[in-house]
Design a protein around this motif. Structure first.
Motif, PDB file in Angstrom:
ATOM      1  N   THR A  32      34.780  50.319  38.970  1.00  0.00           N
ATOM      2  CA  THR A  32      36.051  50.454  39.691  1.00  0.00           C
ATOM      3  C   THR A  32      37.267  50.283  38.792  1.00  0.00           C
ATOM      4  N   ARG A  33      37.040  49.845  37.564  1.00  0.00           N
ATOM      5  CA  ARG A  33      38.102  49.600  36.587  1.00  0.00           C
ATOM      6  C   ARG A  33      39.049  48.478  36.998  1.00  0.00           C
ATOM      7  N   GLN A  34      38.579  47.633  37.900  1.00  0.00           N
ATOM      8  CA  GLN A  34      39.352  46.456  38.281  1.00  0.00           C
ATOM      9  C   GLN A  34      39.362  45.479  37.109  1.00  0.00           C
ATOM     10  N   LYS A  35      40.517  44.948  36.769  1.00  0.00           N
ATOM     11  CA  LYS A  35      40.648  44.048  35.619  1.00  0.00           C
ATOM     12  C   LYS A  35      41.049  42.631  36.000  1.00  0.00           C
ATOM     13  N   LEU A  36      41.699  42.469  37.149  1.00  0.00           N
ATOM     14  CA  LEU A  36      42.267  41.178  37.532  1.00  0.00           C
ATOM     15  C   LEU A  36      41.539  40.605  38.745  1.00  0.00           C
ATOM     16  N   PHE A  37      41.056  39.384  38.590  1.00  0.00           N
ATOM     17  CA  PHE A  37      40.321  38.719  39.660  1.00  0.00           C
ATOM     18  C   PHE A  37      40.829  37.300  39.848  1.00  0.00           C
ATOM     19  N   LYS A  38      40.821  36.862  41.085  1.00  0.00           N
ATOM     20  CA  LYS A  38      41.042  35.447  41.375  1.00  0.00           C
ATOM     21  C   LYS A  38      39.852  34.989  42.201  1.00  0.00           C
ATOM     22  N   PHE A  39      39.096  34.071  41.636  1.00  0.00           N
ATOM     23  CA  PHE A  39      37.933  33.534  42.326  1.00  0.00           C
ATOM     24  C   PHE A  39      38.322  32.219  42.987  1.00  0.00           C
ATOM     25  N   ILE A  40      38.101  32.155  44.289  1.00  0.00           N
ATOM     26  CA  ILE A  40      38.354  30.931  45.040  1.00  0.00           C
ATOM     27  C   ILE A  40      37.036  30.177  45.107  1.00  0.00           C
TER      28      ILE A  40
END
Length: 111
Positions: A32-40
């Motif tokens: 998906t080319r997603q680069k930014l994640f925030k894991f809760i």
């Protein structure tokens, strides 16, 4: 690009399950080319840091393809590393946890 928020603790799983969920999301990012994640992951009810939090951060430190791991407690303008990441990825500054010193999240930027 927006920050993809992933709640790893929504059903209070064992830490191994939460880490597996994180790995699945990061593996899918390749497509998906997603680069930014925030894991809760939460901070834990003991007040000393939760098992999920520790397991997630250990797994991220060993994972290839990660440019930045920004612990929630230093995700904001007072961290040089966070400022550098936000300069490259301005969407990080728009996240609701930017500057809130939230120990229950970890922000990840992939290469």
């Amino acid at each position: 690009m927006t920050v993809r928020e992933i709640n790893l603790k929504y059903d209070m799983p064992p830490s191994e399950v939460a880490v597996r969920r994180m790995e699945i999301e990061l593996s899918a990012a390749r497509h998906t080319r997603q680069k930014l994640f925030k894991f809760i992951h939460g901070y834990g009810s003991s007040g000393t840091g939760g098992k999920i939090r520790g397991a997630v951060r250990r797994a991220l430190s060993a994972r290839q393809g990660v440019a930045w791991v920004l612990p929630g407690e230093s995700f904001g303008p007072f961290s040089a590393e966070a400022r550098d990441a936000a300069q490259r990825w301005p969407a990080l500054r728009q996240d609701r946890d930017w500057g809130r010193e939230n120990d229950g999240v970890t922000v990840v930027v992939l290469r």
